[in-house]
Write an enzyme that holds these catalytic residues in place. Structure first.
Site, mmCIF file in Angstrom:
data_model
loop_
_atom_site.group_PDB
_atom_site.id
_atom_site.type_symbol
_atom_site.label_atom_id
_atom_site.label_comp_id
_atom_site.label_asym_id
_atom_site.label_seq_id
_atom_site.Cartn_x
_atom_site.Cartn_y
_atom_site.Cartn_z
ATOM 1 N N ALA A 1 -1.076 2.630 -4.484
ATOM 2 C CA ALA A 1 -2.352 3.397 -4.903
ATOM 3 C C ALA A 1 -3.456 2.793 -4.130
ATOM 4 O O ALA A 1 -4.480 3.559 -3.272
ATOM 5 C CB ALA A 1 -2.441 3.618 -6.252
ATOM 6 N N TYR A 2 -3.595 1.454 -4.076
ATOM 7 C CA TYR A 2 -4.736 0.859 -3.621
ATOM 8 C C TYR A 2 -4.774 1.088 -1.769
ATOM 9 O O TYR A 2 -5.850 1.666 -1.397
ATOM 10 C CB TYR A 2 -5.053 -0.607 -3.846
ATOM 11 C CG TYR A 2 -6.009 -1.423 -3.315
ATOM 12 C CD1 TYR A 2 -7.174 -1.123 -3.655
ATOM 13 C CD2 TYR A 2 -5.669 -2.688 -2.825
ATOM 14 C CE1 TYR A 2 -8.477 -1.897 -3.138
ATOM 15 C CE2 TYR A 2 -7.151 -3.217 -2.378
ATOM 16 C CZ TYR A 2 -8.241 -2.786 -2.584
ATOM 17 O OH TYR A 2 -9.219 -3.499 -2.107
#
Length: 248
Positions: A152-153
């Site tokens: 996600a990052y």
């Protein structure tokens, strides 16, 4: 080098944002320091004033469109111009894909690429006037061979990378330069991660060819100040690994 330039920084109350703010101030820039915790911004502002330049601390939640417009308006009202925009603030939710909630994903998106895009657009007319520059914050996690628990990052940072490239391509004709860095720095966030993940942190540090994590002001901030200077006027559209050589 940056005498009387005006710089707006998100997430400037600590860590990398503070380091960049202090480095810009050391080169003569006046700095607007924004963040969710006003007293941290005020502390940074006090340090900036000790460098002999002006500082304006402002509270801002980058997930709020109104807050973003407010800090741009306050900057122009106070200083009459805007030369440098540093999109540094980012909410981070990491973990296996199956564990991440919609709320966490939305927080990553809203505080990262969405806030970056909003501020780039809001700053555009002012930066066009001053032939200014934008520095966005990416991460070498985009280059990791193993992004397990970092998906996600990495995704939101990759989105910021593309916004950077697009801004450079579209706004070069207006004299606006847009670049990004992928820093390793001794920020509170990294210190917390290293403490919570000692084994991975040891491997991480050993994987840095220069052998150490960068200082927020001396290594990261000083380089950003150089990127904003007239001597770097031909630099745009670049995503630079500022990580001691780890991301080749």
């Amino acid at each position: 080098m940056l005498n009387d330039k005006v710089a707006l920084i998100t997430g400037g109350g600590q860590g990398v944002g503070q380091g960049i703010a202090l480095a810009l101030a050391a080169q003569g820039a006046h700095v607007i320091v924004t963040g969710r915790t006003l007293n941290k911004c005020e502390t940074t502002a006090d340090l900036i004033r000790q460098r002999g330049v002006k500082a304006l601390p402002l509270r801002c939640d980058v997930k709020s469109k109104d807050d973003l417009q407010s800090i741009v308006d306050a900057t122009v009202k106070e200083f009459g111009r805007l030369d440098i925009l540093v999109n540094n603030a980012q909410e981070v939710a990491r973990g296996p894909l199956l564990s991440l909630t919609d709320e966490q994903m939305n927080g990553n998106w809203e505080s990262g690429p969405l806030a970056t895009h909003r501020l780039m657009k809001m700053a555009y007319p002012h930066l066009k006037e001053t032939k200014g520059c934008i520095i966005n914050m990416c991460s070498s996690v985009m280059r990791r061979w193993d992004v397990a628990t970092y998906g996600a990052y990495a995704a939101v940072k990759a989105a910021t990378e593309q916004l950077t490239r697009a801004g450079a391509c579209e706004w070069g004709k207006d004299g606006i330069r847009v670049n990004a860095i992928m820093p390793h720095a001794k920020s509170p966030a990294l210190a917390g991660w290293m403490k919570a993940n000692p084994v991975e942190a040891e491997h991480f540090q050993k994987g840095i060819p220069l052998g150490y994590v960068g200082e927020c002001e001396e290594d990261i901030g000083a380089f950003v100040a150089m990127m904003c200077a007239e001597s770097s006027r031909y630099l745009t559209g670049q995503i630079i690994g500022l990580d001691g050589g780890q991301a080749f």
